[in-house]
Design an enzyme around this catalytic site. Structure first.
Site, PDB file in Angstrom:
ATOM      1  N   HIS A 181      44.477  35.470  44.326  1.00 14.70           N
ATOM      2  CA  HIS A 181      43.472  36.512  44.585  1.00 14.70           C
ATOM      3  C   HIS A 181      42.181  35.865  45.084  1.00 14.70           C
ATOM      4  CE1 HIS A 181      45.527  39.981  42.517  1.00 14.70           C
ATOM      5  NE2 HIS A 181      46.207  38.964  42.009  1.00 14.70           N
TER       6      HIS A 181
ATOM      7  N   ASP B 272      39.229  37.103  45.062  1.00 10.85           N
ATOM      8  CA  ASP B 272      38.142  37.313  44.097  1.00 10.85           C
ATOM      9  C   ASP B 272      38.442  36.662  42.751  1.00 10.85           C
ATOM     10  OD1 ASP B 272      40.184  39.297  44.045  1.00 10.85           O
ATOM     11  OD2 ASP B 272      38.924  40.712  42.974  1.00 10.85           O
TER      12      ASP B 272
ATOM     13  N   GLY C 244      45.992  45.520  39.583  1.00  6.95           N
ATOM     14  CA  GLY C 244      45.201  46.225  38.578  1.00  6.95           C
ATOM     15  C   GLY C 244      46.032  46.417  37.326  1.00  6.95           C
TER      16      GLY C 244
ATOM     17  N   HIS D  12      52.558  44.055  42.168  1.00  2.93           N
ATOM     18  CA  HIS D  12      52.413  43.454  40.838  1.00  2.93           C
ATOM     19  C   HIS D  12      53.291  44.268  39.885  1.00  2.93           C
ATOM     20  CE1 HIS D  12      48.760  41.414  42.226  1.00  2.93           C
ATOM     21  NE2 HIS D  12      48.747  40.738  41.090  1.00  2.93           N
TER      22      HIS D  12
ATOM     23  N   GLU E  84      54.548  42.328  34.688  1.00  2.00           N
ATOM     24  CA  GLU E  84      53.612  41.332  34.154  1.00  2.00           C
ATOM     25  C   GLU E  84      53.207  41.773  32.752  1.00  2.00           C
ATOM     26  OE1 GLU E  84      49.850  41.369  36.166  1.00  2.00           O
ATOM     27  OE2 GLU E  84      49.155  39.501  35.248  1.00  2.00           O
TER      28      GLU E  84
HETATM   29  O1  LIG Z   1      47.380  39.199  37.413  1.00  2.00           O
HETATM   30  C1  LIG Z   1      46.886  40.244  37.863  1.00  2.00           C
HETATM   31  N1  LIG Z   1      47.492  41.447  37.613  1.00  2.00           N
HETATM   32  C2  LIG Z   1      47.014  42.619  38.079  1.00  2.00           C
HETATM   33  N2  LIG Z   1      45.901  42.693  38.814  1.00  2.00           N
HETATM   34  C3  LIG Z   1      45.228  41.540  39.071  1.00  2.00           C
HETATM   35  C4  LIG Z   1      45.680  40.297  38.627  1.00  2.00           C
HETATM   36  N3  LIG Z   1      44.815  39.364  39.032  1.00  2.00           N
HETATM   37  C5  LIG Z   1      43.851  40.007  39.718  1.00  2.00           C
HETATM   38  N4  LIG Z   1      44.092  41.330  39.738  1.00  2.00           N
HETATM   39  C6  LIG Z   1      43.268  42.389  40.341  1.00  2.00           C
HETATM   40  O2  LIG Z   1      43.415  42.348  41.743  1.00  2.00           O
HETATM   41  C7  LIG Z   1      42.170  42.653  42.341  1.00  2.00           C
HETATM   42  C8  LIG Z   1      42.157  42.280  43.803  1.00  2.00           C
HETATM   43  O3  LIG Z   1      42.276  40.922  44.021  1.00  2.00           O
HETATM   44  C9  LIG Z   1      41.188  41.940  41.424  1.00  2.00           C
HETATM   45  O4  LIG Z   1      39.877  42.447  41.573  1.00  2.00           O
HETATM   46  C10 LIG Z   1      41.777  42.206  40.055  1.00  2.00           C
HETATM   47  O5  LIG Z   1      41.280  43.429  39.530  1.00  2.00           O
HETATM   48 ZN   LIG Z   2      47.915  38.761  40.693  1.00  2.00          ZN
END
Ligand SMILES: O=c1[nH]cnc2c1ncn2[C@@H]1O[C@H](CO)[C@@H](O)[C@H]1O
Ligand SMILES: [Zn+2]
Length: 387
Positions: A28, A30, A188, A215, A218
């Site tokens: 990611h 961010d 998210g 996603h 998880e």
């Molecule tokens: O492991 C994760 N699982 C679900 N959402 C995530 C994970 N890591 C980051 N984000 C989400 O993805 C957005 C965009 O990059 C991030 O702002 C975060 O809220």
């Molecule tokens: Zn992720």
């Protein structure tokens, strides 16, 4: 005695792990800022919510706050990184540094994701966000090349699963296809936000012959993976770690796969595994118990990823160091993971093949051949000593 000499079947050194060509599919934007950059950008934009202004302490804060045992709390830390990524200059810089940092770590191909809808607070349009990030990636690639490192970075546009902009973001991903964007994702909090809420976006992308990952599996179990594959038609699974719930290992070591796990393996569905991140969110309790070991042995299409380098204090090299320490991963295994990831990338097939044949395999061949010369040198010196 030869265990430190890395040919294909033995332990790579940290330095060899770093130099080995690596492929990253799940990172990611961010979640990978340099702590010092967060501090600089907060200062420049007047963002006043940072918990610390010392880069070292701030880096530690992110790591500790994310180490929360829950995905929801892990995600709260993103308010600070997203908070300082609201201008064109900030996005260009973060993307540039991302490409540079990955190249420095020996990553040769990366798909980096972010949610454009989270970067509009400073007045940018969705298009301006995408163009700024693309510009940063191109600059980072150029700077890396000037230092003798080659990396190619593609963007994945993420829609947030609790929001209602997935179709709009899917259309954006399609518009910028072949212009820096290689696919789509949703991210998210997983519980309570099933991917089927965004079916219109996935159906649109399928009609456009475009690619997406979701996603899934998880923080939530098999139903989420099943929906992502069988209802939404995902090309890959972000994490997918709970597929382990459909695999039974008997006392005598016999393994039985349920229907869904069989499907995932038979169809070679790529699993974007992010072990360090899973330890923080509670999706796995230790590296040794992380399903990546078993899934690799069972020949699932496993890939190794960072997820969020800042929050999880990781890098591709660190992930592989853990795999080497925990599962005795060799250079051959690293090559296997890297080829798996490259096969699963969203760029065209001929380009993937060229990356595998012209970059990845020669890179590992070179590392694997080093031991031959080291051995010759040490044999020579021992002959000289004897003689
Ligand atoms: O492991 C994760 N699982 C679900 N959402 C995530 C994970 N890591 C980051 N984000 C989400 O993805 C957005 C965009 O990059 C991030 O702002 C975060 O809220
Ligand atoms: Zn992720």
């Amino acid at each position: 005695m030869t265990s430190q000499i890395a040919h294909g079947g033995s332990t790579p050194t940290s330095e060899q792990i770093r130099r080995a060509p690596k492929v990253l599919l799940h990172d990611h934007l961010d979640g990978g800022l340099r702590p010092g950059t967060v501090v600089d950008l907060a200062r420049a934009s007047g963002y006043s919510q940072l918990p610390d202004h010392d880069p070292d302490k701030l880096g530690l804060w992110f790591r500790e706050a994310a180490d929360s045992g829950s995905l929801e709390r892990y995600l709260e830390t993103f308010s600070h990184t997203v908070g300082v990524m609201q201008t064109r200059d900030a996005l260009v810089r973060v993307a540039r540094e991302c490409a540079e940092d990955l190249a420095e770590d020996g990553v040769v191909y990366a798909e980096v994701r972010y949610a454009p809808e989270q970067h509009l607070e400073g007045g940018l349009t969705l298009e301006e966000v995408v163009e700024a990030v693309n510009e940063g990636f191109r600059e980072g690639e150029r700077l890396a090349r000037a230092q003798g490192r080659r990396i190619r970075v593609g963007a994945l546009l993420t829609a947030m699963r609790h929001a209602a902009r997935a179709l709009e973001i899917a259309e954006l991903a399609n518009r910028y296809r072949d212009m820096g964007v290689v696919g789509f994702d949703i991210a998210g909090a997983e519980a309570g936000h099933p991917p089927t809420r965004h079916l219109d976006a996935f159906e649109y992308l399928k009609r456009e012959n475009n690619h997406f990952t979701i996603h899934a599996g998880e923080a939530f179990g098999l139903p989420s993976i099943w929906q992502a594959l069988q209802w939404c038609g995902a090309d890959r699974l972000g994490h997918g770690v709970r597929i382990i719930d459909d695999i039974e290992v008997a006392e005598d070591g016999t393994v039985r796969l349920g229907r869904l796990a069989s499907y995932v393996r038979d169809k070679r569905v790529p699993l974007e595994m992010c072990p360090s991140s899973n330890l923080q969110t509670g999706a796995a309790s230790s590296y040794a118990e992380h399903p990546i070991g078993l899934l690799r042995r069972l020949h699932f299409r496993v890939t190794v990823n960072t997820d969020n380098r800042l929050m999880s204090h990781t890098s591709m090299s660190r992930e592989f160091e853990h795999l080497v320490e925990t599962f005795g991963c060799t250079l051959d295994d690293m090559q296997w993971f890297s080829v798996n990831a490259m096969k699963s990338a969203f760029i065209p097939f001929d380009e993937r093949l060229a990356m595998i044949n012209d970059v990845i395999k020669p890179g590992y061949a070179e590392l694997k051949s080093e031991w031959l010369f080291q051995q010759t040198a040490s044999t020579r010196s021992s002959v000289a000593a004897d003689g």
